[in-house]
Design an enzyme around this catalytic site. Sequence first.
Site, mmCIF file in Angstrom:
data_model
loop_
_atom_site.group_PDB
_atom_site.id
_atom_site.type_symbol
_atom_site.label_atom_id
_atom_site.label_comp_id
_atom_site.label_asym_id
_atom_site.label_seq_id
_atom_site.Cartn_x
_atom_site.Cartn_y
_atom_site.Cartn_z
ATOM 1 N N SER A 67 0.866 -1.172 0.000
ATOM 2 C CA SER A 67 0.000 0.000 0.000
ATOM 3 C C SER A 67 0.901 1.219 0.000
ATOM 4 C CB SER A 67 -0.867 -0.010 1.267
ATOM 5 O OG SER A 67 -1.499 1.235 1.476
ATOM 6 N N TYR A 80 -1.840 -0.269 10.848
ATOM 7 C CA TYR A 80 -1.920 -0.662 9.440
ATOM 8 C C TYR A 80 -0.619 -0.339 8.716
ATOM 9 C CZ TYR A 80 -3.640 -1.017 4.646
ATOM 10 O OH TYR A 80 -3.813 -1.363 3.326
#
Length: 201
Positions: A67, A80
Amino acid sequence: CKKIITRHRHADVLLNGAGFGVYHPLAEQDMEELEQMMKTNFFGTVYFTKELLPFLGPGSHIVNISSMAGKIAMANYSGYCATKWAVSGFTESIYHEFMRRGISVHLICPAGTKTHFFDNMSFGGHPHQLHYDRMMEPSKVAGMIVDAINSNRFETIPTLYEKVIVFLRANTPWLYHRLMQMRFARRQIEREGKENKKMVK
């Protein structure tokens, strides 16, 4: 994995894409949730890579979905980001490790994408809700994966904007951090404005 290998005895492409995230300040983050994120996002990638490694040979591809949160860090995303930075580091390491074995390794770093990722309740006040229509389509991420395999590219960062941000972080961290703080402050203002409108209604 066992069913696939029993039937085909060889894997051409391994795509590791499972993951979830939550949007909380660290002080409000549940430790059990943090651990589950690491198990799913990072160790899920490691487990499948280890499991299928004996069946990956020259010409095979390992594609790991990280990501932009695995390249830069954002407020309220500490858990995250940690999992995705782990995926990015793991992927770059095995890229060097497997090169001589003829196994190609690819790291895909999408920006915000229109998926069920944001269905988690923690995203109720997430600033991305204000920009959902500008997020990437899943089909674009799929295209990034195909392009990475066809061109044998290690790392894919989607747009010029994200590439500039990564460049600034590496070369002018003082400017990068200032811009990120300004972005966070602006999105907090947008979020508060949205909440105030709801109260007025």
